[in-house]
Design an enzyme around this catalytic site. Structure first.
Site, mmCIF file in Angstrom:
data_model
loop_
_atom_site.group_PDB
_atom_site.id
_atom_site.type_symbol
_atom_site.label_atom_id
_atom_site.label_comp_id
_atom_site.label_asym_id
_atom_site.label_seq_id
_atom_site.Cartn_x
_atom_site.Cartn_y
_atom_site.Cartn_z
ATOM 1 N N LEU A 44 0.883 -1.156 0.000
ATOM 2 C CA LEU A 44 0.000 0.000 0.000
ATOM 3 C C LEU A 44 0.920 1.205 0.000
ATOM 4 O O LEU A 44 1.824 1.307 0.832
ATOM 5 C CB LEU A 44 -0.901 -0.023 1.236
ATOM 6 C CG LEU A 44 -2.031 0.992 1.314
ATOM 7 C CD1 LEU A 44 -2.966 0.895 0.110
ATOM 8 C CD2 LEU A 44 -2.824 0.807 2.600
ATOM 9 N N ASP A 45 0.745 2.095 -0.949
ATOM 10 C CA ASP A 45 1.660 3.219 -1.123
ATOM 11 C C ASP A 45 1.828 4.045 0.141
ATOM 12 O O ASP A 45 0.926 4.134 0.974
ATOM 13 C CB ASP A 45 1.170 4.137 -2.253
ATOM 14 C CG ASP A 45 1.224 3.476 -3.608
ATOM 15 O OD1 ASP A 45 2.114 2.634 -3.825
ATOM 16 O OD2 ASP A 45 0.371 3.795 -4.449
ATOM 17 N N PHE A 46 2.978 4.685 0.239
ATOM 18 C CA PHE A 46 3.343 5.558 1.346
ATOM 19 C C PHE A 46 2.265 6.601 1.605
ATOM 20 O O PHE A 46 1.925 6.893 2.747
ATOM 21 C CB PHE A 46 4.683 6.226 0.986
ATOM 22 C CG PHE A 46 5.282 7.082 2.048
ATOM 23 C CD1 PHE A 46 5.904 6.508 3.155
ATOM 24 C CD2 PHE A 46 5.266 8.463 1.939
ATOM 25 C CE1 PHE A 46 6.487 7.300 4.137
ATOM 26 C CE2 PHE A 46 5.846 9.265 2.922
ATOM 27 C CZ PHE A 46 6.457 8.683 4.022
ATOM 28 N N SER A 48 -0.923 6.409 0.823
ATOM 29 C CA SER A 48 -2.259 5.805 0.935
ATOM 30 C C SER A 48 -2.436 5.266 2.348
ATOM 31 O O SER A 48 -1.467 5.027 3.059
ATOM 32 C CB SER A 48 -2.431 4.685 -0.084
ATOM 33 O OG SER A 48 -2.330 5.197 -1.393
#
Length: 187
Positions: A44-46, A48
């Site tokens: 999960l992106d930084f 997000s």
């Protein structure tokens, strides 16, 4: 016995336990989850927030993360502007990105959800409205949801992964985790 952990990843935290970036490493999972031998099933992106599933079972990790198994990932997405029916239909058909067409998504407008405040808050522009969408995809391309909403003219302002298959972040505060029964989702 297999462990399965549901974690509500805060904004600005990496989906890994270490960051070798010098001179100042970014926040990681380490301060939140002090369990040996569990690893994220996917990323999960930084920038997000929301559900990250961790497990100590490689087979389960692959089953959750690998797009071949088509496990739905559901996001609550705050976008700039007010998507019309054409924009929603485009998301539902699939969107052309630089790396090809996406698979069709489930997309619908929703009322603003009762989420925790984000730190830092999103930028607010008085002259540009924002809208919340519920978007479910069964792929896992890099920054896919953000690229899809931008492709239909509505950049993402906030992205919260709400669910992966049968597991949800519902009831988990940012930075909190809980163990759940470790059962592989059925096809």
């Amino acid at each position: 016995m297999t462990r399965l952990i549901l974690f509500n990843k805060p904004y600005g935290v990496l989906s890994q336990f270490t960051d070798a970036r010098a001179p100042s490493p970014r926040p990681t999972l380490s301060p939140f989850i002090d369990l040996p031998n569990v690893y994220p099933a996917g990323r999960l992106d930084f920038d997000s927030e929301g559900l990250l599933v961790l497990t100590d079972d490689g087979r389960m990790q692959a089953r959750i993360a690998d797009p071949r198994f088509r496990l739905a990932k559901t996001y609550l997405v705050q976008v700039e502007g007010e998507p019309d029916q054409a924009a929603l239909d485009a998301l539902r058909r699939g969107v052309r990105l630089k790396d090809g067409m996406t698979a069709p998504a489930e997309a619908q407008r929703i009322d603003p959800p009762g989420l925790w405040p984000r730190d830092p808050p999103i930028r607010v522009r008085m002259t540009v409205p924002d809208t919340w969408l519920r978007l479910s995809i069964r792929e896992g391309r890099n920054r896919q949801v953000r690229r899809m909403t931008a492709a239909v003219g509505h950049p993402t302002l906030r992205l919260v992964r709400w669910a992966i298959g049968p597991w949800s972040v519902d009831g988990l505060a940012p930075g909190a985790w809980r163990a759940v029964p470790a059962a592989l989702p059925r096809d």
